[in-house]
Design a protein around this motif. Structure first.
Motif, PDB file in Angstrom:
ATOM      1  N   THR A  93      58.985  28.952  17.528  1.00 22.90           N
ATOM      2  CA  THR A  93      58.186  27.741  17.310  1.00 22.90           C
ATOM      3  C   THR A  93      58.662  27.005  16.067  1.00 22.90           C
ATOM      4  N   LEU A  98      57.710  22.984  15.255  1.00 31.54           N
ATOM      5  CA  LEU A  98      56.324  22.968  15.726  1.00 31.54           C
ATOM      6  C   LEU A  98      55.639  24.231  15.232  1.00 31.54           C
ATOM      7  N   SER A 331      59.525  22.170  24.662  1.00 33.74           N
ATOM      8  CA  SER A 331      58.624  21.025  24.821  1.00 33.74           C
ATOM      9  C   SER A 331      59.242  20.055  25.813  1.00 33.74           C
ATOM     10  N   GLU A 361      51.802  26.873  29.425  1.00 28.82           N
ATOM     11  CA  GLU A 361      51.621  25.921  28.332  1.00 28.82           C
ATOM     12  C   GLU A 361      50.756  26.601  27.282  1.00 28.82           C
ATOM     13  N   THR A 363      49.895  25.409  23.957  1.00 24.54           N
ATOM     14  CA  THR A 363      49.212  24.668  22.893  1.00 24.54           C
ATOM     15  C   THR A 363      47.811  24.235  23.294  1.00 24.54           C
ATOM     16  N   ARG A 369      52.916  19.293  23.956  1.00 22.88           N
ATOM     17  CA  ARG A 369      52.747  20.560  24.669  1.00 22.88           C
ATOM     18  C   ARG A 369      54.020  21.407  24.600  1.00 22.88           C
TER      19      ARG A 369
END
Length: 388
Positions: A93, A98, A331, A361, A363, A369
């Motif tokens: 991530t 993110l 993403s 998914e 998030t 997303r």
């Protein structure tokens, strides 16, 4: 074999108290290693396991996919041994920019380890030998940012350190004083280059790792760099075409035994017991890595076959799956760039993969997303739970 103390003590004064620093004797051990039938068998089994790993990865359609993933798993594991709490998911991530909610210092430390690993591979590919210059360069990369960035990145320490205990006086091990580090590391470099005697690759990696940990030449990052040294030696001597054998998971699972062997060698000279422990780890790790490669390839092949049998399957759907094999967290925006398609096309492909149960998914938001290739990450994350 009980050789007795494998070095000598010198008095040092640090933090206002007197203590004794341990200066290891130069390698190889004296008397020479006594390889009995059991050790010979372990050496052969470890070598065969490495050969199987090299061959297994060679049949993958894209070995860089496996290497990308395995390097990151190693970075997480090696850093966890030093106390970080980052997970593999945190690192991936973070690499996508993110990273809200993850321990930033920890994940930065792990990310720097990835950079050091990749730099080591690059330097070997360029023909640079394992040397003090290379080790210092990798250390500089390892501590280029985050918590270690103030601890002399790329430079041998200029002050005394110690391992275990609250101060030098009650430490488990006090490494050589700073004015002797250069000579100790110089002797280690000669040993790696088969001076004064030629040493087999696996034995060399085992002995060099322990010697590096005993010298502890830097203020920080010694453990991570010492583990990286194993992979670099195996790769530089052609035992592995890519440095893909990392013992951090084995050391993590057997860390009490690992630390006991380090100290036992210093105090009693029983290099054979350490070598036996090390060779067990090499075989176990190589077998696990080869199995992981096979399992990942099976997941990729079965999911692609599933997609190809769908009515109305599009090229963008297969493209999205290919990108997720390279980076298991993706993403829609990143996917659109990598696939060279519009954002709506990439979004639709990822959403269809989610409907099919291939991705999830993670998030829960309307924007930004992030999609996770669940089967891939599940296999890769085994054993990477943070130490508590």
């Amino acid at each position: 074999m009980q050789r007795g103390l494998t070095g000598h003590f010198v008095p040092v004064s640090t933090l206002g108290e007197q203590c004794r620093a341990f200066v290891p004797a130069a390698l190889p051990p004296s008397p020479a290693l006594a390889l009995d039938e059991t050790l010979h068998e372990q050496l052969q089994n470890a070598s065969l396991a490495i050969g199987r790993l090299d061959g297994q990865v060679d049949v993958l359609p894209d070995r860089q996919v496996f290497l990308y993933s395995y390097v990151r798993k190693e970075a997480v594991l090696s850093s966890q041994i030093e106390g970080t709490q980052s997970s593999l998911n945190d690192l991936l991530t973070h690499e996508m920019d993110l990273a809200p909610g993850v321990p930033l210092d920890d994940v930065t430390e792990v990310s720097c380890y990835v950079s050091a690993l990749e730099l080591g591979m690059q330097r070997l590919a360029e023909g640079m030998p394992i040397s003090l210059r290379l080790i210092s360069e990798l250390h500089g990369q390892l501590l280029s940012s985050g918590r270690g960035s103030t601890k002399q990145p790329g430079e041998f320490r200029r002050s005394q350190n110690w391992i275990g205990g609250s101060r030098p006086g009650n430490a488990l091990h006090v490494p050589p004083p700073p004015d002797m580090v250069q000579d100790c590391m110089g002797s280690l470099e000669k040993f790696i280059h088969n001076d004064p005697v030629k040493t087999g690759t696996l034995i060399k990696a085992a002995l060099a790792h322990l010697q590096f940990e005993t010298i502890h030449p830097f203020l920080d990052g010694n453990g991570r760099l010492g583990r990286l040294l194993i992979a670099l030696i195996l790769s530089s001597e052609g035992m592995l075409r890519q440095p893909m054998l990392y013992l951090s998971l084995y050391f993590k699972k057997n860390r009490a035994e690992y630390y006991a062997h380090l100290q036992q060698v210093r105090e009693t000279g029983d290099w054979e017991a350490w070598l036996s422990y090390f060779l067990r780890g090499v075989k176990e790790t190589a077998d696990d890595a080869a199995l992981t490669a096979r399992r990942l390839w099976t997941v990729f092949r079965e999911d692609r076959a599933k997609l190809q049998t769908l009515s109305g399957a599009t090229g963008s759907l297969l493209q999205a799956h290919e990108q997720l094999q390279r980076v298991p967290l993706l993403s829609a925006g990143k996917a659109a760039i990598k696939m060279n398609v519009t954002l709506p096309t990439a979004t639709k492909a990822l959403q269809r993969l989610q409907t099919l149960g291939i991705v999830r998914e993670i998030t829960g938001g309307k924007y930004g997303r992030l999609y996770s290739y669940e089967a891939y990450l599940s296999i890769l994350s085994e054993g990477t739970e943070p130490l508590r």
